[in-house]
Design an enzyme around this catalytic site. Structure first.
Site, mmCIF file in Angstrom:
data_model
loop_
_atom_site.group_PDB
_atom_site.id
_atom_site.type_symbol
_atom_site.label_atom_id
_atom_site.label_comp_id
_atom_site.label_asym_id
_atom_site.label_seq_id
_atom_site.Cartn_x
_atom_site.Cartn_y
_atom_site.Cartn_z
ATOM 1 N N HIS A 184 0.881 -1.174 0.000
ATOM 2 C CA HIS A 184 0.000 0.000 0.000
ATOM 3 C C HIS A 184 0.916 1.221 0.000
ATOM 4 C CE1 HIS A 184 -2.179 -2.976 2.566
ATOM 5 N NE2 HIS A 184 -3.297 -2.435 2.145
ATOM 6 N N ASP A 204 2.396 2.048 3.372
ATOM 7 C CA ASP A 204 3.434 1.156 3.932
ATOM 8 C C ASP A 204 4.823 1.635 3.578
ATOM 9 O OD1 ASP A 204 1.203 -0.517 4.236
ATOM 10 O OD2 ASP A 204 1.697 -1.690 2.434
ATOM 11 N N HIS A 249 -10.731 -13.837 5.202
ATOM 12 C CA HIS A 249 -11.956 -13.110 4.889
ATOM 13 C C HIS A 249 -13.081 -14.086 4.542
ATOM 14 C CE1 HIS A 249 -9.470 -9.336 3.537
ATOM 15 N NE2 HIS A 249 -9.157 -9.758 4.732
ATOM 16 N N ASP A 272 -4.838 -12.954 10.603
ATOM 17 C CA ASP A 272 -3.760 -12.859 9.612
ATOM 18 C C ASP A 272 -2.507 -13.636 10.017
ATOM 19 O OD1 ASP A 272 -5.075 -11.338 7.665
ATOM 20 O OD2 ASP A 272 -4.476 -9.432 8.564
HETATM 21 C C1 XUL Z 1 -7.206 -6.480 5.273
HETATM 22 C C2 XUL Z 1 -6.520 -6.938 4.068
HETATM 23 C C3 XUL Z 1 -5.763 -5.899 3.334
HETATM 24 C C4 XUL Z 1 -5.769 -6.072 1.862
HETATM 25 C C5 XUL Z 1 -5.085 -4.965 1.095
HETATM 26 O O1 XUL Z 1 -7.900 -7.457 5.954
HETATM 27 O O2 XUL Z 1 -6.541 -8.100 3.750
HETATM 28 O O3 XUL Z 1 -4.476 -5.883 3.830
HETATM 29 O O4 XUL Z 1 -5.147 -7.278 1.501
HETATM 30 O O5 XUL Z 1 -5.544 -3.707 1.438
HETATM 31 CO CO CO Z 2 -5.687 -9.217 2.230
#
Ligand code: XUL
Ligand code: CO
Length: 433
Positions: A99, A102, A269, A307
């Site tokens: 991003h 970052d 997700h 994550d």
């Molecule tokens: C958040 C997520 C993000 C996206 C990119 O849950 O997965 O990091 O991958 O913005």
């Molecule tokens: Co992601």
């Protein structure tokens, strides 16, 4: 060279018998799997944000990591890039993802952000040329800064929409300049906390228009990569519009973009949406919008998007089975959208987390390839639906309720249930692991 990873040599494939922690047991980049080298199947990417920008906080405590590049100056941003590219090379990952927030220091305003991004993009371009590491995707962070607290495209304030659109443009430019193979949109705050203050109709229309503008801009600049949406049902917002693959597909249809946008599907997700990873992958394949994956795992008890680095081979085998059934990646890849646990302080933790994840993916890929090559699952599935391939079955699809009723009466149709054989198939899958 920085001295962050001092003493850690590039990781090599040593095979399943290796006693070294710093070795691959399954990931053998050039080994052929179904006619293609493993590296070309997996297309691994490291995520800049988790590995180099995340300070190790949780809701009860702040920073645990003390990295020499933490701070908001260009000099430190360059040190961070030096360390990041050293890690990519130690691991032998061909790609990375980032991003804007970052990689660059935060500017005072949009112009400051853009100047900082441009400078670091030039630095990255030189590092990519030196190392051969490539950009899998770029994206804009439209969720961390307080200006985005009520959304980016979906914000009630049109100035935030404008700031977000301009930021996306700069990030698409950066991705294009670095030869990025995809551009990702994750709607982190595109949703709402309460309907009491939310006009859902407006917000959805704003999001649709933003996406159309992104696609128009892609064509305007001749960006050859794919535009990817990353679905997620909630977190940080309570209700997010891009809930899952099927929901996003409906949204794409509504805005005439189903041929323009593909999915970046993240395991954590999918689980938050009440699906399995493989469900989301199969759905995207069936809808013709499969693009890329974010590989991680959630904690199975906490229910949060934790994550974590993936390490569950049976899960990954089922995921890569669906990836292979989709024809594999074209522009997409396997991005480790995963972070260390906050007690894992050491430089070697960062390396070993990726080594384990890459190895688990490779083992999963090999199992998935064996499943497909053997063909027993496909044969069982084909047998289950064989009636539909027979003339009577095919005729049904072109028939109507009157004609079908007449047939059922004439033939005395009286279907008898047949076993779905789930346990037998589960046992079969375990034989490939
Ligand atoms: C958040 C997520 C993000 C996206 C990119 O849950 O997965 O990091 O991958 O913005
Ligand atoms: Co992601």
């Amino acid at each position: 060279m920085t001295d962050f990873f001092k003493g850690i040599a590039p990781i090599k494939f040593e095979g399943p018998q290796s006693q070294s922690d710093f070795a691959f047991r399954h990931y053998n980049a050039d080994e052929m799997v179904m006619g293609k080298p493993m590296h070309a199947h997996l297309r691994f990417a490291a995520a800049y944000w988790h590995s180099f920008a995340w300070p190790g906080g949780d809701p009860f405590g702040g920073q645990t990591f003390e990295r020499p590049w933490f701070g908001d100056t260009m000099e430190l941003a360059k040190m961070k890039a030096d360390v990041a590219f050293e890690m990519f090379q130690i691991l032998g990952v061909p790609y990375y993802c980032f991003h804007d927030a970052d990689v660059r220091p935060e500017g005072a305003d949009f112009a400051g952000n853009t100047r900082n991004l441009d400078e670091i993009v030039d630095y990255f371009a030189a590092k990519q040329a030196d190392t051969g590491v490539k950009l899998l995707w770029g994206t804009a962070n439209l969720f961390s800064h307080r200006r985005f607290m009520s959304g980016a495209a979906t914000n009630p304030d049109p100035d935030v929409f404008a700031f977000s659109a301009a930021t996306i443009k700069t990030c698409m430019d950066a991705t294009q300049k670095l030869g990025g193979e995809n551009y990702v949109l994750w709607g982190g705050r595109e949703g709402y906390e309460t309907l009491l203050n939310t006009d859902m109709g407006r917000e959805r229309r704003q999001a649709g228009r933003m996406l159309q503008m992104v696609v128009d801009y892609k064509h305007k600049i001749g960006f050859k990569g794919a535009i990817l949406i990353e679905p997620k049902p909630q977190e940080p917002t309570k209700h997010q519009y891009d809930y899952d693959v099927a929901t996003v597909y409906g949204f794409l249809k509504e805005y005439g973009l189903e041929g323009e946008v593909q999915m970046n599907i993240e395991q954590g997700h999918a689980i938050l949406a009440g699906h399995s990873f493989e469900h989301e992958l199969a759905m995207a394949r069936e809808l013709g919008i499969f693009g890329s994956i974010d590989m991680n795992r959630n904690d199975y008890q906490s229910g949060w998007d934790t994550d974590q680095f993936p390490n569950n081979v049976p899960e990954m085998a089922l995921a890569y089975y669906e990836v292979l059934r989709a024809g594999g990646f074209t522009t997409g890849g396997t991005n480790f959208d995963a972070k260390l646990r906050r007690q894992s302080l050491d430089a070697e933790d960062l390396i070993l987390a990726h080594v384990g994840a890459m190895d688990a993916c490779a083992a999963g890929l090999k199992a998935a390839a064996a499943m497909l090559t053997d063909g027993k699952l496909e044969a069982a599935r084909d047998a289950r639906y064989a009636g539909w391939d027979a003339p009577d079955g095919q005729a049904l699809m072109a028939s109507d309720l009157d004609a079908i009723t007449a047939r059922v009466l004439a033939d005395g149709t009286n279907p008898q249930p047949k076993s779905g054989r789930q346990e037998r198939l589960e046992n079969l899958v375990n034989r490939y692991l």
